[in-house]
Design a protein around this motif. Structure first.
Motif, short mmCIF file in Angstrom:
data_model
loop_
_atom_site.label_atom_id
_atom_site.label_comp_id
_atom_site.label_asym_id
_atom_site.label_seq_id
_atom_site.Cartn_x
_atom_site.Cartn_y
_atom_site.Cartn_z
N TYR A 43 0.81 -1.22 0.00
CA TYR A 43 0.00 0.00 0.00
C TYR A 43 0.85 1.28 0.00
N MET A 46 2.28 1.77 -3.46
CA MET A 46 1.30 2.15 -4.49
C MET A 46 0.71 3.54 -4.26
N LYS A 47 0.99 4.13 -3.09
CA LYS A 47 0.59 5.50 -2.83
C LYS A 47 1.71 6.49 -3.18
N ARG A 51 3.12 4.04 -8.32
CA ARG A 51 1.81 3.53 -8.75
C ARG A 51 1.67 3.57 -10.27
N ASP A 52 2.31 4.51 -10.93
CA ASP A 52 2.20 4.63 -12.38
C ASP A 52 3.09 3.64 -13.11
N PHE A 106 -10.12 9.83 -7.99
CA PHE A 106 -10.00 8.39 -7.80
C PHE A 106 -10.09 7.67 -9.14
N THR A 107 -9.40 6.53 -9.20
CA THR A 107 -9.52 5.63 -10.34
C THR A 107 -10.07 4.30 -9.82
N GLU A 109 -8.61 1.54 -9.98
CA GLU A 109 -7.49 0.88 -9.32
C GLU A 109 -7.25 1.44 -7.92
N SER A 110 -7.31 2.75 -7.78
CA SER A 110 -7.03 3.35 -6.47
C SER A 110 -8.15 3.05 -5.48
N LEU A 113 -7.66 -0.60 -4.38
CA LEU A 113 -6.51 -0.70 -3.48
C LEU A 113 -6.86 -0.17 -2.09
N ASP A 114 -7.52 0.98 -2.02
CA ASP A 114 -7.89 1.56 -0.72
C ASP A 114 -8.85 0.64 0.04
N SER A 140 -13.24 4.40 2.01
CA SER A 140 -12.46 4.33 0.76
C SER A 140 -13.16 4.97 -0.42
#
Length: 244
Positions: A43, A46-47, A51-52, A106-107, A109-110, A113-114, A140
């Motif tokens: 986590y 990826m924050k 992440r890209d 937000f996406t 994916e995000s 993940l959250d 989230s």
């Protein structure tokens, strides 16, 4: 526009849009080691700007087993029936979470993940035996918890969890530990073990140049740690020699 300029522009685009590193996380919803890795290693990475550079896949099954009898699928999970339900919630969330046009921060994916991070952080400690799905969805910014819950409590969840099981069973190297982390769809025991204690450092070895700044910072920190360890060793040898 000259042909040379077009060629240079294309080269620049290809350099700037480096391929993402495919990473698959094979885990279990109530596994303490899975929770530790996802919340403390994955986590935070990826924050960051990493992440890209990553194409992340979650596979919530682990050492579970499934049996099919007609149209019915039954599951036996490593940490008991509650984990089977948790695995279904994860599988349904991965399938159904979507970002809305008004959620510009937000996406898909995000959000996923959250949500997964929140569930894993909760672990087995559910106050009043209430599964933290609704709370984690709210925290989230996941706005379709009811759809996820319905999925987990119906055959849809069983179908998705069976797919996760089939994906796990297709691994070239049979899964022996949880979590298991694959980089570029390849399993390497040493890489898997290293990633669980130093995910950023392990990932940076797979990221193409130019690397994010966090990789340079991490490499610099690793060098300092290595130099410190070497200095301690040399001092220890010198001290022992003074005794004789």
């Amino acid at each position: 526009m000259s042909h040379k300029f077009v060629l240079l522009a294309c080269l620049a685009v290809s350099v700037c849009s480096a391929a993402k590193v495919p990473i698959a996380i094979y885990y279990e919803s109530l596994c303490p080691d899975s929770a530790k890795f996802i919340t403390e290693q994955l986590y935070p990475a990826m924050k960051s700007e990493l992440r890209d550079a990553v194409e992340l896949t979650f596979v919530p099954f682990g050492k579970s087993q499934f049996h099919t009898q007609g149209a019915e699928v039954t599951f036996t999970c490593h940490h008991g029936p509650n984990e089977c339900y948790g695995n279904k919630v994860h599988a349904c969330a991965i399938e159904h979470i979507q970002a809305n046009s008004y959620q510009i921060d937000f996406t898909r994916e995000s959000l996923t993940l959250d949500f997964i991070n929140c569930l894993m952080k909760a672990g087995k400690n559910f106050p009043d035996n209430v599964y933290p799905g609704q709370r984690c969805a709210a925290e989230s910014h996941v706005n379709n918890w009811e759809n996820i819950k319905t999925c987990a409590n119906t055959t849809d969840g069983s179908v998705l969890l069976r797919k996760a099981g089939e994906t796990t069973q297709r691994l070239k190297e049979p899964l022996t530990s949880v979590p298991t982390i694959l980089f570029n769809e390849q399993f390497d025991k040493q890489v898997n073990e290293r990633a669980q204690v130093n995910f950023i450092g392990t990932l940076c070895k797979y990221v193409s140049a130019p690397q994010p700044r966090i990789c340079a910072q991490h490499n610099g920190a690793s060098s300092l740690v290595g130099a410190s360890a070497l200095l301690s060793t040399l001092l220890g040898i010198w001290f022992v020699r003074q005794l004789y």
